[in-house]
Write an enzyme that holds these catalytic residues in place. Structure first.
Site, short mmCIF file in Angstrom:
data_model
loop_
_atom_site.label_atom_id
_atom_site.label_comp_id
_atom_site.label_asym_id
_atom_site.label_seq_id
_atom_site.Cartn_x
_atom_site.Cartn_y
_atom_site.Cartn_z
N GLY A 150 0.82 -1.21 0.00
CA GLY A 150 0.00 0.00 0.00
C GLY A 150 0.85 1.25 0.00
CD GLN A 187 2.04 6.52 4.52
OE1 GLN A 187 2.94 6.13 5.26
NE2 GLN A 187 2.12 7.66 3.86
CB SER A 188 3.82 -0.60 2.01
OG SER A 188 4.57 -1.76 2.28
CG ASN A 189 4.69 -0.28 8.33
OD1 ASN A 189 4.91 0.90 8.53
ND2 ASN A 189 3.63 -0.91 8.81
CB CYS A 193 7.03 -0.44 0.19
SG CYS A 193 6.05 -1.55 -0.85
#
Length: 382
Positions: A99, A101-103, A105
């Site tokens: 997403g 706000q992917s942690n 990524c």
């Protein structure tokens, strides 16, 4: 000499924990890239006020402290094995997905840069034409951009239509056409290889429990599950580690922030079978259903929070100083406390609950409701 080749010399041989059966030893990774600050500490904090009469305090396993701000969280344990594989295979680029706000990524972008690799991130957005452009310095996106990651945006509908694997494969194919050597990392780093990071974490917890008598009272362990690898690794690792010691393991609770419990049991069972712990995915799923309670904590949906969830997070930060995020850890503890309040989870007298904090605070920057009230702010006048 390139950075990646110098890091390749830093790969450390992996010694599987002593409780691993021979069938899984055959699939164990040969090495890992040391990125984490281990072991992560276990702190005792006040429990949320909603359950304080039943659970006076809470033990917190601080996997939010696996790395620095840009790296911290559960994803780094998986990336130690995934990036080691990328380096061993001669990759110069990693590609992953999540997403906006992917942690995962964010951690991948920063860890890859530290390892001398480029990173391409596929980010799922509500509006790909404006979401990333309108939030250049927001939460996880700030760190991903700062690390120089190349961002690819897709809509929620495109993500659902094609699936994460096909999207990652498409970017990898494009990069190969440009003369690069990409390495594909699945959403959340959750595959058989990445899951070894949390089998290893279970061994770490067992060692802490053996060296600290206070941890003998831990009878309940709760953690998030979003992509599945963390829960799968902890479930098999803790059950095997305690069995080897001839002890009853603590009760394990995974709170799902997306999908359904049946989906997670099936997906995690497939991972454990691929790792060699069981002969079939069905056998692995049956084991998981015996040792792990998976709760549905997604609420209104992945990365969508209710006012009650945000108020809970804000209140707990004021009570304990521990900041939870609205996508994973806040929803997890909110759901677990609700189950305790309503009597569906019973914590006996003298039993401790350990909350395995998987990180994600940076993503909370995108949720203004977590700030709570401003009743304590004062204008200073001299």
């Amino acid at each position: 000499m390139s950075l990646s080749s110098s890091f390749a010399r830093r790969l450390v041989p992996f010694t599987p924990p002593s409780f691993i059966p021979p069938s899984a030893l055959a699939t164990a990774p040969a090495s890992y890239l040391p990125l984490c600050n281990l072991p992560t500490p276990i702190h005792r904090l006040p429990s949320p006020s909603s359950i304080s009469s039943l659970v006076p305090s809470l033990l917190v396993k601080r996997d939010d402290a696996t790395g620095g701000t840009e790296l911290g969280g559960n994803k780094l344990r998986k990336l130690e094995f995934l990036l080691a594989a990328a380096i061993s295979e001669g990759a110069d680029t990693v590609v992953t997905i999540g997403g906006i706000q992917s942690n995962h990524c964010r951690a991948t972008a920063c860890a890859a840069r530290a390892a001398g690799l480029d990173a391409h991130l596929i980010l799922r957005c509500l509006d790909p034409s404006s979401d990333v452009a309108s939030a250049p310095s927001l939460g996880n996106l700030l760190f991903s951009r700062s690390a120089g990651a190349v961002l690819h945006t897709v809509s929620k509908e495109e993500y659902g239509r094609h699936g994460s694997t096909k999207l990652v494969d498409a970017v990898c194919e494009t990069l190969r056409g440009e003369g690069l050597s990409p390495y594909a990392i699945p959403v959340g780093g959750s595959n058989a290889l990445g899951t070894w990071g949390y089998v290893r974490a279970a061994a770490e917890f067992r060692a802490q429990a053996e060296s600290d008598p206070e941890l003998a009272s831990v009878k309940h362990v709760v953690f998030a599950t979003g992509s599945g690898g963390t829960a799968a690794g902890l479930a098999i690792g803790i059950s095997l580690a305690w069995a080897r010691a001839g002890e009853e393991p603590p009760k394990l609770y995974a709170v799902g922030v997306c999908d359904t419990p049946d989906y997670f049991y099936k997906f995690q069972g497939a991972i454990l079978a691929e790792m060699g712990f069981f002969e079939s995915a069905d056998e692995a799923e049956a084991h998981l259903r015996r040792v792990l309670v998976i709760m549905n904590g997604r609420g209104r949906g992945y990365a969508v929070s209710t006012d009650a969830e945000c108020e809970f997070i804000s209140a707990y930060a004021k009570r304990s100083g521990l900041f939870l995020d609205s996508v994973y850890t806040g929803k997890v503890l909110y759901k677990f406390c609700s189950e305790v309040e309503e009597g569906r989870v019973v914590v006996g007298e003298g039993e401790d609950v350990m909350f395995w904090h998987t990180g994600g605070a940076i993503g909370g920057y995108a949720e203004p409701r977590l700030a709570g009230g401003f009743e304590k702010e004062r204008r200073l006048e001299l």
